[in-house]
Design a protein around this motif. Structure first.
Motif, mmCIF file in Angstrom:
data_model
loop_
_atom_site.group_PDB
_atom_site.id
_atom_site.type_symbol
_atom_site.label_atom_id
_atom_site.label_comp_id
_atom_site.label_asym_id
_atom_site.label_seq_id
_atom_site.Cartn_x
_atom_site.Cartn_y
_atom_site.Cartn_z
ATOM 1 N N GLU A 1 -1.982 10.549 -8.036
ATOM 2 C CA GLU A 1 -0.597 11.144 -7.603
ATOM 3 C C GLU A 1 -0.189 10.010 -7.836
ATOM 4 O O GLU A 1 1.398 10.340 -8.918
ATOM 5 C CB GLU A 1 -0.545 12.043 -6.279
ATOM 6 C CG GLU A 1 -0.901 13.573 -6.736
ATOM 7 C CD GLU A 1 -0.222 14.265 -5.289
ATOM 8 O OE1 GLU A 1 -0.021 13.742 -5.170
ATOM 9 O OE2 GLU A 1 -1.140 14.967 -5.745
ATOM 10 N N SER A 2 -0.112 8.935 -6.925
ATOM 11 C CA SER A 2 1.147 7.880 -7.165
ATOM 12 C C SER A 2 0.986 6.349 -8.655
ATOM 13 O O SER A 2 2.103 5.787 -7.890
ATOM 14 C CB SER A 2 1.475 7.409 -5.893
ATOM 15 O OG SER A 2 1.591 7.880 -4.598
ATOM 16 N N ARG B 1 2.082 6.559 0.441
ATOM 17 C CA ARG B 1 2.435 6.649 -0.217
ATOM 18 C C ARG B 1 4.176 6.342 0.497
ATOM 19 O O ARG B 1 4.323 5.259 -0.657
ATOM 20 C CB ARG B 1 2.276 7.608 -0.657
ATOM 21 C CG ARG B 1 3.592 7.804 -1.715
ATOM 22 C CD ARG B 1 3.270 9.142 -2.846
ATOM 23 N NE ARG B 1 3.879 10.557 -1.375
ATOM 24 C CZ ARG B 1 3.240 12.058 -2.459
ATOM 25 N NH1 ARG B 1 3.063 12.553 -2.849
ATOM 26 N NH2 ARG B 1 4.114 12.542 -1.262
ATOM 27 N N GLU C 1 5.627 3.389 -2.384
ATOM 28 C CA GLU C 1 7.639 3.624 -2.873
ATOM 29 C C GLU C 1 8.952 2.752 -2.251
ATOM 30 O O GLU C 1 9.365 2.481 -2.873
ATOM 31 C CB GLU C 1 7.161 4.849 -2.541
ATOM 32 C CG GLU C 1 6.460 5.868 -2.818
ATOM 33 C CD GLU C 1 6.909 5.443 -4.544
ATOM 34 O OE1 GLU C 1 7.338 5.118 -5.248
ATOM 35 O OE2 GLU C 1 5.275 5.664 -4.846
#
Length: 326
Positions: free
Chosen positions: A135-136, A94, A98
Motif C-alpha cells: 500500500e505504501s 509505515r 512516512e
C-alpha cells in the motif's frame, strides 16, 4: 552500487564502521544521550505525528534526513497476525517511513532477515507487513539472502573473528532499528540492540541465527552493533511482550514509543520501563563504556517520564534472570 564498489567500500568500513558513530574514547560518566518517550494508546493513534515530534525533540529533523537513503529494520520473528506482541507492528513501520519521506529522504526501504522462519514471504504475509509495504510503495529487502561480504570483528567481544554484512546496509545513509518492547528468555530483554541480529544473513548464520547464539548472545549483540553502527532506534512498546519472549510470551500493553540516537541509552530506558535494572542485563552493562551510556543520570529523558509509565514485566522463572529486578 555494484559488487566491486561494495567490496571496496567494506574495506573502508572495516576501519570506519558501516553506519553511525561509535563512541570509543569516553567512559560512562562523561557521555550523555537523549531519549524520548511518547504515549500512544493504540496503533490507531497518529503515530506519524508522535514520531516526528519525538525526533524533533531529539534535535533531528528535515535537514538530518533530506536526500538520505533510509533503511528501516523492524523485528519480524514469526508469521503471526493474531499476536501483535511478537512482531513490530506494520503501522509503526509505515509511520516511521512516512516521517522520513515527509522530511525529504531520497529513498526509504525496509530490510529484515527473519530469524525463525525460512519463508520470508510467509512472514511478511502473516504479519500483515507485506500488505502495508504494498500500500505504501515501500521496497523490502530480505537480508537473509542479500549479497554480503565479511568484515573484521572490530569489537571482539564474541568468538566470531569476522562478521557477514549485507550489501543493503552499505546502501543506506541512515539505519533505523525499529524493534518491539519484549523480554527474552536468555538475554533478559530484546530491544533495539538485539534487533540487529536480524541484519545477519541466514545463509551464513542459519535459522534462528544459531551461529550467533553459539558465539554468545550478549557478546554477539555488542559485536554486531559495533559493526553496523545504527543511527536511530524507535521502539514499538504500544503492545509489548512479557514472560517467555521473544516469541512465546504474552502481550503487555505499555502504550509507549521510545526513541533515540544512542541504542544502549534507548534500551536502558526501555528496561527501566519494564522495571528491569539495565545494569543487571549482561550485554547492556557491557555496552557501557563501549557503545553508549546506560546510567540514568547520563540519559536526558524527554517527553513522558519513566516513573509515570513503568510497569513490571513478567520474566520466565530461570536462575540467570532472577537478579534482573535489582
Amino acid at each position: 552500487m555494484n559488487r566491486r564498489n561494495f567490496l571496496t567500500g567494506l574495506g573502508a568500513a572495516a576501519a570506519t564502521g558501516i553506519g553511525g558513530s561509535l563512541v570509543g574514547d569516553w567512559n560512562e560518566w562523561s557521555c550523555r544521550a537523549r531519549v524520548f518517550i511518547a504515549k500512544a494508546a493504540d496503533y490507531q493513534a497518529d503515530l506519524e505525528s508522535k514520531i516526528a515530534a519525538g525526533l524533533s525533540e531529539l534535535g533531528l529533523g528535515r535537514s538530518w534526513a533530506r536526500g538520505k537513503t533510509v533503511l528501516i529494520k523492524p523485528n519480524l520473528v514469526e508469521p503471526s497476525r493474531v499476536a501483535p506482541e511478537i512482531n513490530t507492528h506494520p503501522l509503526v513501520v509505515r509511520a516511521v517511513a512516512e516521517v522520513f519521506r515527509s522530511w525529504g529522504a531520497r529513498e526509504v526501504f525496509v530490510a529484515e532477515g527473519p530469524g525463525h522462519c525460512r519463508d520470508t514471504l510467509l512472514v511478511l504475509d502473516q504479519s500483515g507487513l507485506g500488505e502495508i509495504l504494498d500500500e505504501s510503495g515501500l521496497e523490502f529487502v530480505d537480508l537473509n539472502h542479500d549479497e554480503f561480504d565479511f568484515v573484521p570483528n572490530r569489537l571482539g567481544q564474541s568468538s566470531l573473528p569476522r562478521l557477514a554484512i549485507p550489501a543493503s546496509l552499505k546502501r543506506a545513509d541512515l539505519i533505523v532499528s525499529v524493534p518491539k518492547l519484549k523480554t527474552h528468555h536468555w538475554a533478559g530483554v530484546t530491544l533495539s540492540l538485539k534487533n540487529l541480529f536480524g541484519v545477519m544473513p541466514g545463509i551464513v548464520y542459519g535459522w534462528p541465527k544459531n551461529v550467533l547464539h553459539w558465539a554468545g548472545i550478549g557478546p554477539a549483540i555488542l559485536d554486531i552493533a559495533a559493526a553496523v553502527r545504527p543511527h536511530l532506534a524507535i521502539v514499538d512498546g504500544i503492545i509489548g511482550m512479557e514472560g517467555d519472549g521473544p516469541i512465546m510470551g504474552t502481550p503487555r500493553r505499555s502504550g509507549v514509543l521510545v526513541m533515540g540516537t544512542n541504542l544502549p541509552a534507548v534500551d536502558a530506558t526501555c528496561a527501566r520501563l519494564m522495571r528491569i535494572d539495565p545494569w543487571r542485563v549482561g550485554y547492556l552493562a557491557a555496552a557501557s563504556g563501549r557503545l553508549g551510556p546506560i546510567a540514568e543520570r547520563n540519559i536526558s529523558q524527554r517527553g513522558e517520564t519513566i516513573v509515570d509509565l513503568a510497569q513490571p514485566f513478567q520474566l520466565v522463572n530461570q536462575p540467570w534472570l532472577a537478579g534482573l529486578r535489582g
